[in-house]
Design an enzyme around this catalytic site. Structure first.
Site, PDB file in Angstrom:
ATOM      1  N   ASP A 268       0.832  -1.152  -0.055  1.00 26.21           N
ATOM      2  CA  ASP A 268      -0.003  -0.020   0.160  1.00 26.21           C
ATOM      3  C   ASP A 268       1.025   1.393  -0.041  1.00 26.21           C
ATOM      4  O   ASP A 268       1.818   1.247   0.881  1.00 26.21           O
ATOM      5  CB  ASP A 268      -0.827   0.068   1.260  1.00 26.21           C
ATOM      6  CG  ASP A 268      -1.743   1.332   1.372  1.00 26.21           C
ATOM      7  OD1 ASP A 268      -2.168   1.855   0.289  1.00 26.21           O
ATOM      8  OD2 ASP A 268      -2.077   1.479   2.451  1.00 26.21           O
TER       9      ASP A 268
ATOM     10  N   ASP B 132      -4.190   3.824   2.800  1.00 25.78           N
ATOM     11  CA  ASP B 132      -5.683   3.319   2.828  1.00 25.78           C
ATOM     12  C   ASP B 132      -5.882   1.963   3.332  1.00 25.78           C
ATOM     13  O   ASP B 132      -6.988   1.458   3.401  1.00 25.78           O
ATOM     14  CB  ASP B 132      -6.588   3.915   1.864  1.00 25.78           C
ATOM     15  CG  ASP B 132      -6.133   2.854   0.452  1.00 25.78           C
ATOM     16  OD1 ASP B 132      -5.136   2.203   0.673  1.00 25.78           O
ATOM     17  OD2 ASP B 132      -6.824   2.936  -0.690  1.00 25.78           O
TER      18      ASP B 132
ATOM     19  N   ASP C 233      -1.728  -1.305  -3.683  1.00 30.44           N
ATOM     20  CA  ASP C 233      -2.075  -0.459  -5.107  1.00 30.44           C
ATOM     21  C   ASP C 233      -0.794  -0.594  -5.973  1.00 30.44           C
ATOM     22  O   ASP C 233       0.094  -1.198  -5.696  1.00 30.44           O
ATOM     23  CB  ASP C 233      -2.511   0.901  -4.655  1.00 30.44           C
ATOM     24  CG  ASP C 233      -1.357   1.503  -3.526  1.00 30.44           C
ATOM     25  OD1 ASP C 233      -0.234   1.512  -4.020  1.00 30.44           O
ATOM     26  OD2 ASP C 233      -1.849   2.529  -2.784  1.00 30.44           O
TER      27      ASP C 233
ATOM     28  N   ASP D 144      -4.613 -11.209 -15.467  1.00 29.74           N
ATOM     29  CA  ASP D 144      -5.606 -12.146 -15.096  1.00 29.74           C
ATOM     30  C   ASP D 144      -6.816 -11.890 -16.236  1.00 29.74           C
ATOM     31  O   ASP D 144      -7.190 -10.619 -16.246  1.00 29.74           O
ATOM     32  CB  ASP D 144      -6.192 -11.974 -13.719  1.00 29.74           C
ATOM     33  CG  ASP D 144      -6.247 -13.310 -13.015  1.00 29.74           C
ATOM     34  OD1 ASP D 144      -6.969 -14.244 -13.828  1.00 29.74           O
ATOM     35  OD2 ASP D 144      -5.801 -13.356 -12.049  1.00 29.74           O
TER      36      ASP D 144
ATOM     37  N   ASP E 244      -8.491 -17.284 -16.052  1.00 35.10           N
ATOM     38  CA  ASP E 244      -9.411 -17.746 -14.793  1.00 35.10           C
ATOM     39  C   ASP E 244     -10.436 -18.667 -15.296  1.00 35.10           C
ATOM     40  O   ASP E 244     -11.155 -18.571 -16.279  1.00 35.10           O
ATOM     41  CB  ASP E 244     -10.209 -16.558 -14.031  1.00 35.10           C
ATOM     42  CG  ASP E 244     -10.881 -16.799 -12.951  1.00 35.10           C
ATOM     43  OD1 ASP E 244     -10.115 -17.074 -12.172  1.00 35.10           O
ATOM     44  OD2 ASP E 244     -11.925 -16.775 -12.835  1.00 35.10           O
TER      45      ASP E 244
ATOM     46  N   GLU F  46      -6.380 -21.659 -15.804  1.00 37.11           N
ATOM     47  CA  GLU F  46      -6.925 -22.380 -14.800  1.00 37.11           C
ATOM     48  C   GLU F  46      -7.930 -23.300 -15.051  1.00 37.11           C
ATOM     49  O   GLU F  46      -8.880 -22.626 -15.342  1.00 37.11           O
ATOM     50  CB  GLU F  46      -7.349 -21.143 -13.606  1.00 37.11           C
ATOM     51  CG  GLU F  46      -7.867 -21.812 -12.369  1.00 37.11           C
ATOM     52  CD  GLU F  46      -8.657 -20.974 -11.531  1.00 37.11           C
ATOM     53  OE1 GLU F  46      -8.637 -21.112 -10.256  1.00 37.11           O
ATOM     54  OE2 GLU F  46      -9.288 -20.127 -12.057  1.00 37.11           O
TER      55      GLU F  46
ATOM     56  N   HIS G  69      -3.425 -17.328  -4.778  1.00 38.75           N
ATOM     57  CA  HIS G  69      -4.604 -16.581  -3.879  1.00 38.75           C
ATOM     58  C   HIS G  69      -5.759 -17.267  -3.382  1.00 38.75           C
ATOM     59  O   HIS G  69      -6.449 -16.718  -2.600  1.00 38.75           O
ATOM     60  CB  HIS G  69      -4.957 -15.302  -4.594  1.00 38.75           C
ATOM     61  CG  HIS G  69      -5.944 -15.952  -5.942  1.00 38.75           C
ATOM     62  ND1 HIS G  69      -5.050 -16.346  -7.023  1.00 38.75           N
ATOM     63  CD2 HIS G  69      -7.133 -15.792  -6.252  1.00 38.75           C
ATOM     64  CE1 HIS G  69      -6.021 -16.746  -8.038  1.00 38.75           C
ATOM     65  NE2 HIS G  69      -7.153 -16.332  -7.482  1.00 38.75           N
ATOM     66  N   ASP G  70      -5.729 -18.771  -3.850  1.00 39.90           N
ATOM     67  CA  ASP G  70      -6.979 -19.382  -3.681  1.00 39.90           C
ATOM     68  C   ASP G  70      -6.616 -20.583  -2.643  1.00 39.90           C
ATOM     69  O   ASP G  70      -7.370 -21.295  -2.289  1.00 39.90           O
ATOM     70  CB  ASP G  70      -7.758 -20.082  -4.921  1.00 39.90           C
ATOM     71  CG  ASP G  70      -8.411 -19.094  -5.597  1.00 39.90           C
ATOM     72  OD1 ASP G  70      -9.029 -18.039  -4.961  1.00 39.90           O
ATOM     73  OD2 ASP G  70      -8.560 -19.162  -6.898  1.00 39.90           O
TER      74      ASP G  70
END
Length: 573
Positions: free
Chosen positions: A26, A30, A34, A103, A211, A273, A346-347
């Protein structure tokens, strides 16, 4: 075809690094990562020796599924920055010799995408057929239990159909109700997707991670209608039934190749994927002669610790099953196609907590797991923080979780009343996707150096000693081991292209295999336990190529005794 030194594509010697932007860095306080934050860390990626950065979705999105619900494919979500910020990041990575993969999420959009807004506006909308709209079952009133057009289940629990009260019809969503599925049977949908993809390539990106790409073709009958799939528990079909590997899938991928990639294929990376794909499927997807994908992500090896109740009901890993699964994919793609290698993304929960020891042997087990994976034949994918040996989050309260899949599971499990809160939290602690989404641990300071504000997801408590700053200063760290692994792939043709042969398939604790190219060969060993393990490997192994303990084991009289969680790579004498 078997790749040779002369014709092997560039990505056979590459390492891909996945950035999940919300949790990487970040820059503005916030609490959400980013693109300006990515700019602060590009030198970390270059030092680490990665060749490609894959960005999880950066597109404009309501963030119902953390960006996998896209409302504008050709803009950056303001939470991450601007298109100009992205251009600057791409330029900075390219300047360091690092390619950029986006992605591609085109099985579904957000329900706030203009295409769906128009499709939903009326039954007669010109874009009505861009999505899967269907009436209730014959003889049943819309909204009554069981009236959904088919018995398909959502990957996020419950039916895969949502009733739209305004038009009285249902739309299909294999994931969240805010992620309606696109109808790829409609050629206008496909052309709109291809035009968007060409726009990104023209802007300078170097490929796509696609994806759930094997869900884009649904199983339809001769009249173009969807029908019930064999039911699982209760009325709903198992997740993916009726929607996976449909009859036109390869046709669509080959059309995509012609319409998007023709004439600029050599420098790109295309990975799909593909949940539920088999080795035979993967051969078709990744055969260069077919013009579809370069490689696919298999899910078989990351489902081996799922119990009877699914991923949130984990069981201990049987290493023999893992070896057999990995070896089957290695053998199946040895002559045609290519493997994508991964533990984390990430999964998935963190591999050191899942298959390793995230306590006393965190460093040893993290480096052993990395060695075993990276020495397979294929392109390795490193998920942010994996190179630090980051662990699962250790959350103890449902209030800590943010992931829609985890929250839906908790809601449904409580409603069904078949698990206690203790069992529920234990399942989430082991398997929630939020385990992978905690902020990257850059230093020992407040919020691990990720943000000066309040992070969107709590930082893992062990960041005070598991962090990039501390590991950069320690040559024996997980971070330095990953750097050595990446250098080995870049420099050693056996690692890049050698054949794979599994050894000791029945040993319950030692993972052993060879890689061979011509007269050169490597022996790879990994101890998947906290105890010493003896393995018979034969004679002829000499030079130490890589190890993860101060005093690496040696082969004597054809056998080797590995210390707890030891990894060892030896070259044939």
């Amino acid at each position: 075809m078997t790749f040779t030194r002369e014709d092997a594509p560039w990505w056979t010697g590459a390492v891909v690094y996945q950035i999940y932007p919300r949790s990487f860095q970040d820059s503005d306080g916030d609490g959400v990562g980013d693109l300006r934050g990515v700019l602060q860390r590009v030198d970390h990626l270059a030092w680490l020796g990665v060749d490609v950065v894959w960005f999880s979705p950066l597109y404009r999105s309501p963030q119902d599924d953390n960006g996998y619900d896209i409302s504008d494919y050709q803009d950056v979500d303001p939470v991450f920055g601007t298109l100009e910020d992205l251009d600057e990041v791409v330029a900075a990575l390219h300047a360091r010799g690092i390619k950029v993969v986006m992605d591609l999420v085109v099985n579904h959009t957000s329900d706030e995408h203009p295409w769906f807004v128009e499709s939903r506006s009326s039954v007669g909308s010109p874009k009505r057929d861009w999505y899967w709209w269907r009436p209730a079952r014959p003889g049943m009133a819309p909204g009554t239990p069981g009236a959904e057009p088919t018995n398909w289940g959502s990957f996020f629990s419950g039916p895969a159909w949502e009733l739209d009260e305004a038009t009285g019809e249902y739309y299909l969503h294999l994931f969240s109700r805010k992620q309606p599925d696109l109808n790829w049977e409609n050629p206008q949908v496909r052309e709109a997707v291809y035009a968007m993809m060409r726009w990104w390539l023209d802007r300078g990106v170097d490929g796509f991670r696609m994806d759930v790409i094997n869900l884009i073709s649904k199983h339809v009958d001769d009249h173009g209608e969807l029908s019930d799939a064999p039911a699982g528990d209760g009325r709903l079909a198992p997740q993916g039934a009726g929607s996976t590997n449909g009859p036109r899938l390869h046709e669509y991928l080959q059309e995509m190749h012609r319409e998007v990639f023709a004439g600029r294929r050599a420098g790109l990376l295309l990975v799909g994927e593909t949940p539920g794909a088999t080795v035979d499927d993967a051969v078709l997807f990744s055969d260069p002669a077919r013009g579809e994908l370069d490689m696919v992500f298999t899910f078989e090896h990351v489902g081996l610790d799922h119990g009877p109740g699914g991923k949130f009901d984990p069981v201990p890993l049987d290493l023999r099953e893992l070896k057999a699964t990995m070896a089957r994919w290695q053998a199946g793609l040895q002559d045609v196609g290519w493997n994508a290698l991964y533990w984390d993304n990430h999964d998935q929960p963190r591999i050191v907590s899942r298959f390793g020891d995230d306590g006393a042997y965190r460093r040893e087990s993290a480096t052993m797991l990395a060695t075993v994976l990276h020495l397979h034949r294929g392109t390795p994918y490193v998920y942010q923080g994996e190179e630090l040996g980051m662990t699962n989050a250790g959350f103890t309260s449902l209030d800590d979780y943010r992931d829609i899949e985890s929250l839906r599971h908790a809601h449904d499990a409580r409603a069904a009343g078949h698990v206690s809160d203790e069992q529920l939290l234990a399942g989430l602690a082991a398997a929630s996707r939020d385990n992978a989404r905690t902020p990257v641990q850059w230093d020992a300071g407040p919020h691990a150096g990720f943000t000066t504000g309040e992070p969107w997801l709590p930082v893992t408590a062990n960041h005070t000693h598991v962090n990039a700053e501390a590991e950069r200063a320690d040559p024996a760290s997980v971070l330095h081991h990953y750097r050595r692994l990446h250098a080995l792939r870049h420099e050693d043709e056996v690692v890049r292209l050698g054949d794979f042969t599994l050894l000791l398939p029945d040993h319950p604790h030692v993972y052993a295999f060879t890689r061979a190219l011509g007269d050169d060969a490597l022996l790879v060993l990994g101890n998947f336990s906290g105890e010493e393990q003896r393995a018979e490997v034969g004679d002829g192994w000499g030079e130490l190529v890589l190890g993860n303990v101060p005093e690496p084991a040696v082969v004597r009289d054809g056998a080797v005794t590995l210390s707890p969680w030891e990894a060892l790579v030896l070259r044939r004498a």
